[in-house]
Design a protein around this motif. Structure first.
Motif, mmCIF file in Angstrom:
data_model
loop_
_atom_site.group_PDB
_atom_site.id
_atom_site.type_symbol
_atom_site.label_atom_id
_atom_site.label_comp_id
_atom_site.label_asym_id
_atom_site.label_seq_id
_atom_site.Cartn_x
_atom_site.Cartn_y
_atom_site.Cartn_z
ATOM 1 N N ALA A 55 82.485 92.109 -57.012
ATOM 2 C CA ALA A 55 82.988 93.198 -56.174
ATOM 3 C C ALA A 55 82.174 93.322 -54.890
ATOM 4 C CB ALA A 55 82.945 94.508 -56.959
ATOM 5 N N GLU A 56 82.870 93.537 -53.777
ATOM 6 C CA GLU A 56 82.197 93.671 -52.493
ATOM 7 C C GLU A 56 81.295 94.890 -52.460
ATOM 8 O OE1 GLU A 56 82.126 91.692 -49.907
ATOM 9 O OE2 GLU A 56 83.490 90.180 -50.738
ATOM 10 N N SER A 57 81.676 95.952 -53.195
ATOM 11 C CA SER A 57 80.910 97.195 -53.152
ATOM 12 C C SER A 57 79.828 97.265 -54.218
ATOM 13 C CB SER A 57 81.856 98.394 -53.313
ATOM 14 O OG SER A 57 82.522 98.330 -54.576
ATOM 15 N N GLY A 58 79.552 96.153 -54.885
ATOM 16 C CA GLY A 58 78.575 96.159 -55.972
ATOM 17 C C GLY A 58 77.141 96.084 -55.485
ATOM 18 N N SER A 59 76.278 96.803 -56.170
ATOM 19 C CA SER A 59 74.835 96.765 -55.903
ATOM 20 C C SER A 59 74.119 96.700 -57.243
ATOM 21 C CB SER A 59 74.396 98.018 -55.129
ATOM 22 O OG SER A 59 72.997 98.011 -54.914
ATOM 23 N N THR A 60 73.186 95.764 -57.375
ATOM 24 C CA THR A 60 72.543 95.508 -58.667
ATOM 25 C C THR A 60 71.045 95.721 -58.579
ATOM 26 O OG1 THR A 60 74.241 93.900 -59.282
ATOM 27 C CG2 THR A 60 72.154 93.782 -60.470
ATOM 28 N N ASP A 129 72.151 93.417 -53.122
ATOM 29 C CA ASP A 129 73.419 93.969 -52.658
ATOM 30 C C ASP A 129 74.438 92.899 -52.301
ATOM 31 O OD1 ASP A 129 72.558 96.635 -52.895
ATOM 32 O OD2 ASP A 129 71.555 96.546 -50.958
ATOM 33 N N ASP A 130 74.112 91.651 -52.534
ATOM 34 C CA ASP A 130 74.984 90.527 -52.185
ATOM 35 C C ASP A 130 76.122 90.411 -53.208
ATOM 36 O OD1 ASP A 130 76.173 88.214 -51.396
ATOM 37 O OD2 ASP A 130 74.384 86.953 -51.567
ATOM 38 N N ALA A 131 77.362 90.466 -52.730
ATOM 39 C CA ALA A 131 78.507 90.335 -53.637
ATOM 40 C C ALA A 131 78.584 88.952 -54.257
ATOM 41 C CB ALA A 131 79.801 90.638 -52.890
ATOM 42 N N ASP A 132 77.937 87.974 -53.633
ATOM 43 C CA ASP A 132 77.939 86.610 -54.156
ATOM 44 C C ASP A 132 76.677 86.293 -54.957
ATOM 45 O OD1 ASP A 132 80.407 86.019 -52.956
ATOM 46 O OD2 ASP A 132 79.425 85.561 -51.046
ATOM 47 N N ALA A 133 75.952 87.319 -55.380
ATOM 48 C CA ALA A 133 74.716 87.091 -56.134
ATOM 49 C C ALA A 133 75.011 86.256 -57.381
ATOM 50 C CB ALA A 133 74.085 88.416 -56.530
ATOM 51 N N PRO A 134 74.216 85.223 -57.655
ATOM 52 C CA PRO A 134 74.513 84.305 -58.757
ATOM 53 C C PRO A 134 73.967 84.804 -60.090
ATOM 54 C CG PRO A 134 72.567 83.557 -57.611
ATOM 55 C CD PRO A 134 73.037 84.793 -56.872
#
Length: 509
Positions: A55-60, A129-134
């Motif tokens: 998700a574009e709005s995801g933060s981990t 905060d990267d939506a493409d985080a692996p």
């Protein structure tokens, strides 16, 4: 003429050397079996974490922690200097079949480590905060290995799957079982498989429904390159929509991590973790929070015999049999799902599924989908059958205002030491002792000393008896509120090793 003296010298040297060789063959008067040895701390722990979200709005937020362990091996430095982080996670690139660029060697090359840990007892936290985080995989060694735990908590602010997703990164294995997944049109469930090793592995996925295995070749023989992660949408494994399925994931070689990202169009998203499948004992699902609106219980019987389970609900006052849900019968090789409406009546508790007499080994795979909230603001979370705390268990990523512990003692009363660590941004640890009465569930919230800042960890150390535990984490961030539950099985921080002794008889073999 010189050969004999040289041979005698060689024998003498060999005899001297083998007096220090370990003999692992027990004989009369020798030490007890390995199972009876005093355990020693492990010196290496491997963890895998699934891709956080697309998700574009995801933060981990990742929080890593290793509790202090007496007797843990210290790091080896170079000329007395610190050898650098001994516990860190590195990217595991996503791989799709036909993508020759996907994957790579475990360890991620020159990539920056995530939440590198340098000392036990102090958590480390980082936000991505990267939506493409692996996906991630990594290793903790020596004194950072025993009990190394990493919490991955993601907040998705909008769109399908909005809410809070939480999971503890897991130790890899060769086989995993899940209950409560779905291939229904309202769900988008993805199985994330991570290979932490350098060699590629081949994985098989089998789905099981109410009538038995769902025949499909789409989940067979999936290659996961070394150091890579493979996402598989479950609806592509079996095209027939099923509201509830059990999932079996098996690595033909090597080992893998596996978790299911469950996304519901109405109820948000969360991680579904693998379930423990004990043989001969009860399946325990601890940590059903107060305020749970509904509980959908999914149970799969993997054996050759039907299993009947007596249902118990352990609350603060004892264990009761919920009216209308006294027992569940699960035909062999099938999955049964039932909705336990208002089973907790607003109180926290633990579900206990006890095999009835005549149910074979009683082995089942069980999990429950929980919903909380009102009307269109409901969100789901999962709790699965888990193993007991054992010697020790930890959970990282706690917050002062959103953390609740659930502790269940299935037999006699259990005394447990609860240690809240310092925060990742400061503070000191604090320990307290609690007693959980037999057949009851006790809920606790942290009381931290002043100065504690940032995410922190909790460690449970039972003083005898059997204890099950779970942690509920409620998050309210930037207008997005949600919750997630993680169980706390034994952290496998110790291992039994055999004693060694000189054995000259090896020269006679």
């Amino acid at each position: 003429m010189n050969r004999a003296p040289l041979s005698l010298l060689a024998v003498a040297v060999a005899l001297t050397a083998v007096t220090g060789v370990a003999s692992l063959r027990p004989g009369e008067g020798e030490a007890a079996p390995v199972a009876d040895r005093a355990p020693v701390p492990v010196e290496r722990t491997v963890l895998t974490c699934p891709r956080p979200t697309g998700a574009e709005s995801g933060s981990t937020v990742y929080t890593a922690y290793t509790p202090p362990t007496d007797g843990a091996a210290e790091r080896d430095g170079d000329d007395g200097e610190d050898a650098g982080p001994s516990a860190a996670l590195l990217p595991a690139p996503e791989y799709l079949p036909g993508d020759e660029e996907g994957g790579g060697a475990a360890g991620g090359g020159e990539a920056e480590p995530v939440v590198p840990l340098t000392e036990p007892g102090t958590p480390v936290s980082a936000r991505v905060d990267d939506a493409d985080a692996p996906a991630l995989s990594g290793t903790a060694e020596r004194e950072l290995a025993p009990g190394w735990t990493v919490q991955q908590t993601t907040v998705v602010g909008s769109g399908p799957g909005s809410g809070v997703l939480g999971t503890a990164c897991q130790a890899p294995d060769t086989e995993f079982w899940f209950a409560g997944a779905s291939t229904a049109e309202s769900r988008s469930d993805y199985l994330h498989i991570t290979n932490p090793d350098r060699a590629a592995t081949v994985v098989d996925i089998v789905l099981h429904g109410a009538e038995g295995p769902l025949d499909s070749e789409a989940g067979q023989g999936l290659t996961v390159p070394g150091g890579a992660s493979l996402p598989v949408r479950l609806s592509t494994v079996s095209p027939e929509p099923q509201t509830n399925v059990a999932v079996q994931v098996t690595a033909r070689t090597g080992r893998i991590g596996a978790q299911i990202e469950a996304v519901d169009q109405q109820l948000g998203a969360d991680w579904l973790a693998p379930a423990a499948a004990p043989a001969g004992g009860p399946a325990v699902l601890p940590g059903i929070p107060a305020g749970t609106r509904s509980v959908r219980l999914a149970v799969y019987a993997p054996g050759d015999e039907d299993v009947t389970l007596d249902v118990g609900l352990a609350g603060s006052g004892g264990t009761i049999t919920p009216a209308g849900y006294e027992a569940i019968t699960v035909p062999a090789g099938t999955l049964t799902a039932i909705d336990l409406e208002n089973v907790t009546r607003g109180e926290p508790g633990s579900l206990v599924l006890t095999p009835a007499e005549g149910s074979g080994d009683g082995r089942v795979v069980a999990a429950a989908r929980l919903t909380i909230g009102e009307e269109d603001e409901q969100e789901m979370a999962f709790v699965q059958a888990t193993g007991p705390v054992g010697t020790r268990a930890s959970a990282a990523g706690n917050t002062a205002s959103g953390t609740t512990l659930s502790l269940f003692a299935p037999g006699d009363a259990v005394e447990v030491e609860v240690t809240w660590s310092a925060g990742a941004e400061g503070g000191e640890s604090v320990s307290e002792t609690h007693t959980i009465d037999g057949r009851t569930t006790l809920t606790l919230t942290p009381e931290l000393p002043e100065g504690a800042e940032g995410p922190f960890a909790v460690t449970l150390t039972p003083r005898g008896g059997t204890l099950y535990a779970a942690r509920t984490l409620a998050v309210d961030e930037d207008g997005t509120a949600g919750w997630t539950v993680q169980t706390l099985p034994d952290d496998r921080s110790t291992v039994a090793v055999p004693e060694t002794a000189p054995d000259l008889s090896i020269l006679m073999d």
